[in-house]
Design a protein around this motif. Structure first.
Motif, mmCIF file in Angstrom:
data_model
loop_
_atom_site.group_PDB
_atom_site.id
_atom_site.type_symbol
_atom_site.label_atom_id
_atom_site.label_comp_id
_atom_site.label_asym_id
_atom_site.label_seq_id
_atom_site.Cartn_x
_atom_site.Cartn_y
_atom_site.Cartn_z
ATOM 1 N N GLY A 46 31.711 -2.766 31.160
ATOM 2 C CA GLY A 46 31.248 -4.115 31.415
ATOM 3 C C GLY A 46 32.295 -5.069 31.941
ATOM 4 N N GLN A 47 33.501 -4.594 32.168
ATOM 5 C CA GLN A 47 34.583 -5.458 32.631
ATOM 6 C C GLN A 47 34.618 -5.501 34.162
ATOM 7 N N SER A 48 34.906 -6.662 34.705
ATOM 8 C CA SER A 48 35.045 -6.798 36.154
ATOM 9 C C SER A 48 36.467 -6.498 36.613
ATOM 10 N N GLY A 49 37.404 -6.562 35.684
ATOM 11 C CA GLY A 49 38.794 -6.252 36.003
ATOM 12 C C GLY A 49 39.561 -5.901 34.747
ATOM 13 N N VAL A 50 40.500 -4.986 34.852
ATOM 14 C CA VAL A 50 41.280 -4.554 33.699
ATOM 15 C C VAL A 50 42.730 -4.320 34.105
ATOM 16 N N LYS A 51 43.583 -4.192 33.102
ATOM 17 C CA LYS A 51 44.975 -3.818 33.325
ATOM 18 C C LYS A 51 45.193 -2.404 32.828
ATOM 19 N N VAL A 52 45.822 -1.590 33.674
ATOM 20 C CA VAL A 52 46.138 -0.212 33.309
ATOM 21 C C VAL A 52 47.658 -0.082 33.244
ATOM 22 N N ASN A 53 48.168 0.314 32.093
ATOM 23 C CA ASN A 53 49.612 0.489 31.927
ATOM 24 C C ASN A 53 50.022 1.911 32.273
ATOM 25 N N SER A 54 51.228 2.054 32.774
ATOM 26 C CA SER A 54 51.732 3.376 33.125
ATOM 27 C C SER A 54 53.253 3.392 33.045
ATOM 28 N N VAL A 55 53.795 4.589 33.169
ATOM 29 C CA VAL A 55 55.247 4.767 33.203
ATOM 30 C C VAL A 55 55.585 5.708 34.352
ATOM 31 N N ILE A 56 56.571 5.326 35.151
ATOM 32 C CA ILE A 56 57.085 6.189 36.205
ATOM 33 C C ILE A 56 58.299 6.914 35.655
ATOM 34 N N ASN A 57 58.231 8.224 35.611
ATOM 35 C CA ASN A 57 59.360 9.027 35.138
ATOM 36 C C ASN A 57 60.169 9.525 36.332
ATOM 37 N N ARG A 58 61.472 9.238 36.306
ATOM 38 C CA ARG A 58 62.338 9.595 37.431
ATOM 39 C C ARG A 58 63.418 10.555 36.972
ATOM 40 N N SER A 59 63.755 11.484 37.854
ATOM 41 C CA SER A 59 64.812 12.439 37.546
ATOM 42 C C SER A 59 66.198 11.843 37.793
ATOM 43 N N ASP A 60 66.249 10.743 38.576
ATOM 44 C CA ASP A 60 67.536 10.164 38.953
ATOM 45 C C ASP A 60 67.793 8.820 38.291
ATOM 46 N N GLY A 61 67.065 8.509 37.211
ATOM 47 C CA GLY A 61 67.276 7.232 36.555
ATOM 48 C C GLY A 61 66.304 7.028 35.421
ATOM 49 N N PRO A 62 66.387 5.872 34.762
ATOM 50 C CA PRO A 62 65.489 5.587 33.635
ATOM 51 C C PRO A 62 64.044 5.415 34.085
ATOM 52 N N SER A 63 63.112 5.599 33.168
ATOM 53 C CA SER A 63 61.702 5.421 33.478
ATOM 54 C C SER A 63 61.415 3.946 33.765
ATOM 55 N N ILE A 64 60.311 3.678 34.486
ATOM 56 C CA ILE A 64 59.947 2.330 34.892
ATOM 57 C C ILE A 64 58.547 2.022 34.382
ATOM 58 N N SER A 65 58.390 0.910 33.673
ATOM 59 C CA SER A 65 57.079 0.495 33.180
ATOM 60 C C SER A 65 56.327 -0.246 34.286
ATOM 61 N N VAL A 66 55.106 0.180 34.530
ATOM 62 C CA VAL A 66 54.295 -0.408 35.592
ATOM 63 C C VAL A 66 52.892 -0.667 35.064
ATOM 64 N N SER A 67 52.341 -1.838 35.341
ATOM 65 C CA SER A 67 50.953 -2.120 35.003
ATOM 66 C C SER A 67 50.198 -2.484 36.276
ATOM 67 N N TYR A 68 48.950 -2.040 36.347
ATOM 68 C CA TYR A 68 48.114 -2.267 37.520
ATOM 69 C C TYR A 68 46.944 -3.168 37.143
ATOM 70 N N ARG A 69 46.643 -4.132 37.978
ATOM 71 C CA ARG A 69 45.423 -4.916 37.847
ATOM 72 C C ARG A 69 44.412 -4.314 38.802
ATOM 73 N N VAL A 70 43.325 -3.827 38.247
ATOM 74 C CA VAL A 70 42.300 -3.134 39.014
ATOM 75 C C VAL A 70 40.977 -3.872 38.834
ATOM 76 N N VAL A 71 40.236 -4.054 39.926
ATOM 77 C CA VAL A 71 38.976 -4.784 39.857
ATOM 78 C C VAL A 71 37.812 -3.867 40.191
ATOM 79 N N ASN A 72 36.684 -4.131 39.551
ATOM 80 C CA ASN A 72 35.466 -3.370 39.771
ATOM 81 C C ASN A 72 34.620 -4.118 40.798
ATOM 82 N N THR A 73 34.479 -3.549 41.985
ATOM 83 C CA THR A 73 33.719 -4.204 43.047
ATOM 84 C C THR A 73 32.237 -3.863 42.979
#
Length: 205
Positions: free
Chosen positions: A132-159
């Protein structure tokens, strides 16, 4: 540096749509859509890494296929301008700004595409669900072999027919807010026509 993180991350996420086309329906859910795209992206980038690095024209073409269909560019273009600027702009000015803003995104993403180096992406379930949501936030982590992981969140909308990417935040830095700040600074020295000219000159380099 943080801006490079979110540009590269967005390109990594979306680039999986290049070689294995798939329209993600709203029923797939935002996390399922993002995870599916990321899985396809990783396989595609590994298979085509050399070509993407050596042929810029191919990269630009692929980026247009990625960004335009799968990002909510109409809302994004409006969001990066101050409300009074967008409200006072003519239909022609809005269309021209959207064109140049889209090209700016494409050129930025295309440049970032060549920087892929075997990162992996882990997505987390939407807190509280997305029914029932028109938009949400999705959290994620980018894991890298050459450095520390990176926290990323996405704003996604339901069209209604599919989930579309609207914004992303990397280590607390929003992509759209970053562009909004840059454009506001330029608008303080001129009007939207001047901003469009500046973007066009940048895009034609």
């Amino acid at each position: 540096m943080k801006r490079n993180f979110f540009v590269i991350t967005l390109m990594l996420l979306l680039s999986g749509l290049i070689f294995i086309p798939r329209i993600a329906a709203a029923s797939d859910g935002p996390v399922g859509m993002l995870q599916s795209v990321a899985d396809q992206m990783i396989a595609s980038l590994k298979a085509h890494k050399a070509t993407l690095k050596t042929n810029p024209s191919v990269v630009y073409s692929l980026a247009y296929k990625i960004v335009v269909p799968h990002a909510d560019l109409d809302v994004m273009a409006q969001h990066v301008l101050p409300p009074h600027t967008w409200a006072s702009a003519s239909a022609g000015q809005r269309a021209e700004f959207k064109k140049e803003f889209t090209m700016l995104l494409v050129r930025t993403y295309a440049s970032a595409l060549a920087e892929y180096s075997d990162q992996t992406i882990q997505f987390y379930p939407v807190r509280g669900g997305y029914a029932g949501q028109s938009g949400v936030k999705v959290n994620s982590v980018i894991n890298r072999s050459d450095g520390p992981s990176i926290s990323v969140s996405y704003r996604v909308v339901n069209t209604g027919s599919q989930w579309k990417l609207f914004d992303m935040t990397v280590e607390g830095v929003s992509m759209l807010e970053s562009f909004r700040s840059q454009f506001a600074d330029q608008l303080s020295r001129g009007d939207i026509n001047a901003l469009i000219v500046t973007l066009r000159q940048h895009n034609n380099r």
